[in-house]
Every structure is written in C-alpha cells, then in structure tokens.
Design a protein around this motif. Structure first.
Motif, PDB file in Angstrom:
ATOM      1  N   GLU A   1       0.816  -1.205   0.000  1.00  0.00           N
ATOM      2  CA  GLU A   1       0.000   0.000   0.000  1.00  0.00           C
ATOM      3  C   GLU A   1       0.859   1.267   0.000  1.00  0.00           C
ATOM      4  O   GLU A   1       1.770   1.405   0.824  1.00  0.00           O
ATOM      5  CB  GLU A   1      -0.913   0.004   1.237  1.00  0.00           C
ATOM      6  N   VAL A   2       0.541   2.166  -0.910  1.00  0.00           N
ATOM      7  CA  VAL A   2       1.205   3.468  -0.910  1.00  0.00           C
ATOM      8  C   VAL A   2       0.565   4.331   0.167  1.00  0.00           C
ATOM      9  O   VAL A   2      -0.634   4.584   0.137  1.00  0.00           O
ATOM     10  CB  VAL A   2       1.104   4.150  -2.295  1.00  0.00           C
TER      11      VAL A   2
ATOM     12  N   VAL B   1       8.729   8.773  -6.571  1.00  0.00           N
ATOM     13  CA  VAL B   1       8.558   7.675  -7.526  1.00  0.00           C
ATOM     14  C   VAL B   1       7.069   7.589  -7.852  1.00  0.00           C
ATOM     15  O   VAL B   1       6.254   7.318  -6.978  1.00  0.00           O
ATOM     16  CB  VAL B   1       9.042   6.320  -6.949  1.00  0.00           C
ATOM     17  N   PRO B   2       6.691   7.833  -9.128  1.00  0.00           N
ATOM     18  CA  PRO B   2       5.271   7.792  -9.474  1.00  0.00           C
ATOM     19  C   PRO B   2       4.669   6.407  -9.233  1.00  0.00           C
ATOM     20  O   PRO B   2       5.346   5.392  -9.399  1.00  0.00           O
ATOM     21  CB  PRO B   2       5.259   8.125 -10.968  1.00  0.00           C
TER      22      PRO B   2
ATOM     23  N   LEU C   1       5.632   2.059  -9.931  1.00  0.00           N
ATOM     24  CA  LEU C   1       5.597   0.963  -8.953  1.00  0.00           C
ATOM     25  C   LEU C   1       4.684  -0.157  -9.431  1.00  0.00           C
ATOM     26  O   LEU C   1       4.973  -1.337  -9.216  1.00  0.00           O
ATOM     27  CB  LEU C   1       5.093   1.475  -7.600  1.00  0.00           C
ATOM     28  N   ARG C   2       3.587   0.209 -10.080  1.00  0.00           N
ATOM     29  CA  ARG C   2       2.592  -0.795 -10.490  1.00  0.00           C
ATOM     30  C   ARG C   2       3.178  -1.856 -11.408  1.00  0.00           C
ATOM     31  O   ARG C   2       2.734  -3.005 -11.408  1.00  0.00           O
ATOM     32  CB  ARG C   2       1.407  -0.125 -11.196  1.00  0.00           C
ATOM     33  N   ALA C   3       4.176  -1.488 -12.182  1.00  0.00           N
ATOM     34  CA  ALA C   3       4.815  -2.450 -13.077  1.00  0.00           C
ATOM     35  C   ALA C   3       5.413  -3.604 -12.277  1.00  0.00           C
ATOM     36  O   ALA C   3       5.483  -4.740 -12.752  1.00  0.00           O
ATOM     37  CB  ALA C   3       5.898  -1.749 -13.888  1.00  0.00           C
ATOM     38  N   PHE C   4       5.832  -3.319 -11.038  1.00  0.00           N
ATOM     39  CA  PHE C   4       6.443  -4.353 -10.186  1.00  0.00           C
ATOM     40  C   PHE C   4       5.450  -4.902  -9.174  1.00  0.00           C
ATOM     41  O   PHE C   4       5.634  -5.993  -8.649  1.00  0.00           O
ATOM     42  CB  PHE C   4       7.637  -3.773  -9.421  1.00  0.00           C
ATOM     43  N   VAL C   5       4.439  -4.115  -8.841  1.00  0.00           N
ATOM     44  CA  VAL C   5       3.497  -4.464  -7.781  1.00  0.00           C
ATOM     45  C   VAL C   5       2.069  -4.313  -8.327  1.00  0.00           C
ATOM     46  O   VAL C   5       1.399  -3.320  -8.062  1.00  0.00           O
ATOM     47  CB  VAL C   5       3.672  -3.535  -6.560  1.00  0.00           C
TER      48      VAL C   5
ATOM     49  N   ASP D   1      -1.509  12.711 -12.629  1.00  0.00           N
ATOM     50  CA  ASP D   1      -0.757  11.583 -13.203  1.00  0.00           C
ATOM     51  C   ASP D   1       0.720  11.755 -12.883  1.00  0.00           C
ATOM     52  O   ASP D   1       1.201  12.880 -12.748  1.00  0.00           O
ATOM     53  CB  ASP D   1      -0.896  11.556 -14.735  1.00  0.00           C
ATOM     54  N   GLY D   2       1.431  10.648 -12.815  1.00  0.00           N
ATOM     55  CA  GLY D   2       2.879  10.708 -12.576  1.00  0.00           C
ATOM     56  C   GLY D   2       3.177  11.498 -11.317  1.00  0.00           C
ATOM     57  O   GLY D   2       2.513  11.340 -10.293  1.00  0.00           O
ATOM     58  N   LEU D   3       4.174  12.394 -11.407  1.00  0.00           N
ATOM     59  CA  LEU D   3       4.538  13.224 -10.259  1.00  0.00           C
ATOM     60  C   LEU D   3       3.402  14.150  -9.845  1.00  0.00           C
ATOM     61  O   LEU D   3       3.370  14.660  -8.724  1.00  0.00           O
ATOM     62  CB  LEU D   3       5.741  14.104 -10.607  1.00  0.00           C
TER      63      LEU D   3
END
Ligand code: TXA
Ligand code: MG
Length: 354
Positions: free
Chosen positions: A197-198, A204-205, A209-213, A332-334
């Motif tokens: 959980e963020v 880090v956008p 992270l979603r690409a890994f989690v 989105d992103g930052l």
C-alpha cells in the motif's frame, strides 16, 4: 527543548569535502543533530540507534511522537541492522528504485529503538540518491533517522536556508549542498499489510511501482487535523501549510484562470496582499494585477513544478502575502504527489470551477 549553536557547512553537492563530512558524521555519533540534503528534500538526521538523539528530532520539529521517522542507509548491506525481514518483493523494488525516492515500510529490526517508529513494529527505510547524503551515511557508519527538516506543519525544506529558518538553534550542523533536485518527499510504500500500500505519493510515481506491484493499493485518506484521531501516521491533513491562506483551484484551464483572476481582483480591492503560484504559461493571466507572482516552471513539466513547489510557498510567505492562489495539476505521474501536497497545504479546501 535544548538550544544549541547552529553551524552551516557548505559542501559541494557532487563532491563534498571529506573533512566537513567527517565532522558532521562525528556529530551524529556524539548524539547531535545534522541536517543534510537528499535528492527529495533536506532531512533532519540523528543516529537511528541512539534513542536519546532520535527524541531530540521530535523536540526540534515539535513533531507529535505518534508520527514515525524514515531511517536512511547508504547501502543494501546496512539494511540488516534496520529491518527484521526483507521479503523478495522488497529486494526487487530495492534493486530497481534504490538509491532513490522510494521508502519501504518493513518489519522493524531489534536494534532500532521503538521511538524511531512511534512504537510500531514496522520501520520505514530508504537509500537516498544524493552524494552528500551518501557520503554522510558512509562516514557515520550507522543508520540515520531523518524526517524532513522543517518544523511540524511547515513546508518541507528544499534549501539549507529553509532549514535554518525553521530550525536554527535546534540543530548543530546544516550541510548546505544547494537546492534539492526533486523537491517533493519520497513515495512511502508499506509492505507489512495484507497488500502493498502506498501511504504517501512522492518522488517515484505510482505508475512506475505498479509495473512491479500489480496489486498495489493507494487510497487517499485525508483527515482534518481538528477531527482528532489519526487514521494512519502522516495522514494529518494539516501539513506543509504556509502562513498565508492557500486557495487551490481546479477545473477546465480557461475557466479556472478566469476564476482566479476574479478572485485576485476582489482580494486586491479588499486591500489584501495576494500571491499567485503559476506556470510560465498561466502567468500572463495575472499580468494586469498587482499580485506577487512565483513561477513554477513550464506547464506540463511536472518535475520542474515539483522542484519549485515548496520553495515558492516559502518565497510568497516572505512577501507577506495573505492569500495565495494556485491552479491544481493533473494527478498523473509526479502530479499525484504535487496534488497531494497542495491539498494538504489548503487543508482540503478545493475550489472546483465548472
Ligand atoms: O523524502 C523523504 O522521504 C524525506 C527525506 C529526508 O528522506 N523524509 C521525509 O520524512 O519526508 P517525514 O518524516 O517528513 O515523512 C515520513 C513519512 C511520514 O508520513 C510517516 O508517517 C511515514 O513516512 N512513516 C514513517 N515510518 C512509518 C511506518 N513505520 N509506518 C507507516 N508510515 C511511516
Ligand atoms: Mg515531513
């Protein structure tokens, strides 16, 4: 509160002078406080293994003891003294994002005193990506607990002068390594709950992270400070607040700019000192008004806007602006971290323009 003499030590941000780093490291090992630049914001550091030194951080910042600190280490092998366990996902994220603006919440190791984590069984840890932070952590040889080096509820410091303004006589050494490049705090990701959980969007956008989690959870849960009970550490809404009242506008660009122009006109007519934080492209809208203008950089360059956000808030405070107007960014992103900081600075009051 212990009042001390504050020494400002200038260091080169790329190749810091080893003698100055050594004296700052020695101060940490004596139980003193050292503020230092990271790639995100300045941190207020203490030896994380020294409960008395860590307690001084809370006193200096006037930070509630219920709000846990982030522990900083120079390298992955220093982690063993900080965390009790390192799940495979944590290794994967560390390999991809460290050094960098990602903080992982993991089970707390036995050598870290409870005061660091506000008594919780977890600990937040990261490897910062800044030559001055790296050199200091290396030279000290101990993990360093460091929250952002601002007084509680003040905007995070992105220059040594910001640290000095908030903490003079409360910190022994400020390592001045110039402005911090990212200007927004790290993303805090908890790996101790049922799902990753963020807890705080940051440098880090979330998309990265979603690409890994893939099962990542992010649920903004803002609380008004006045509402009492804290939902989770660091979720207090009143945070990063400037001395002036901040008005956050959102909606279609043209309509928002018109609404901001009208609001500024009214406030000026009422005799107020008005500040505006605007992108270079939006700034023209206010050219005919006697507002104090802080340029955030180019529209669409979120990294630049993020880097200038906190410094702009402080700069407008120095002009004694009573009200500050700002237009929200896309989330989105930052942009998500920028939006989060703006929302906290306004204590959740958003002016939605249709
Ligand atoms: O970029 C950054 O993260 C900067 C630089 C100096 O590293 N540090 C920083 O620290 O922003 P601070 O203390 O201002 O914010 C730390 C955040 C808080 O929201 C806190 O509640 C959360 O991390 N946190 C720390 N330990 C935690 C834990 N064990 N569980 C949950 N949240 C934690
Ligand atoms: Mg902070």
């Amino acid at each position: 509160m212990q009042f001390v003499e504050t020494h400002m030590l200038a260091v080169d941000p790329i190749a810091p002078d080893p003698t100055r780093i050594a004296s700052a490291a020695a101060a940490l090992l004596r139980g003193e406080l050292v503020a230092f630049p990271t790639e995100t914001v300045y941190g207020l550091g203490a030896n994380a293994l020294d409960a008395r030194a860590v307690a001084r951080i809370f006193a200096a910042k006037e930070r509630p003891a219920a709000d846990p600190l982030i522990v900083h280490v120079a390298t992955l092998d220093q982690l063993a003294s900080v965390v009790a366990a390192m799940p495979p996902l944590a290794y994967e994220l560390a390999r991809r994002f460290w050094p960098g603006p990602l903080t992982l919440v993991l089970p707390r190791g036995q050598r870290i005193p409870p005061v660091v984590s506000a008594g919780m069984d977890s600990v937040a840890v990261r490897v910062p990506d800044h030559p001055v932070a790296f050199a200091l952590l290396k030279a000290a040889g101990v993990p360093v607990a460091a929250p952002s080096a601002n007084r509680f509820t003040r905007p995070s410091p992105t220059t040594a002068q910001h640290v000095y303004d908030d903490l003079k006589q409360r910190v022994e050494i400020i390592l001045d390594g110039g402005p911090t490049p990212i200007g927004l705090e790290s993303t805090v990701l908890s790996l101790v709950g049922a799902q990753p959980e963020v807890l705080r969007p940051g440098g880090v956008p979330i998309e990265a992270l979603r690409a890994f989690v893939p099962n990542l959870v992010y649920q903004p849960r803002y609380l008004a400070a006045e509402a009492g009970a804290q939902l989770a550490p660091g979720m207090l809404l009143k945070h990063y607040a400037p001395d002036a009242e901040l008005l956050l506008f959102t909606g279609p660009r043209e309509a928002v700019l018109a609404a901001m122009h009208a609001a500024a006109t009214d406030l000026l007519a009422a005799g107020q000192r008005v500040g505006v934080m605007a992108t270079n492209q939006d700034a023209d809208t206010f050219a005919d008004l006697r507002v104090r203008l802080e340029l955030l950089g180019s529209l669409g360059n979120l990294a630049q806007i993020g880097a200038r956000l906190f410094a702009s808030l402080r700069a407008l405070e120095h002009t004694q602006a009573q009200t500050i107007l700002v237009r929200g960014v896309e989330q989105d992103g930052l942009g998500l971290a920028i939006w989060d900081r703006l929302l906290r600075a306004t204590e959740g009051r958003v002016l939605r323009i249709p």
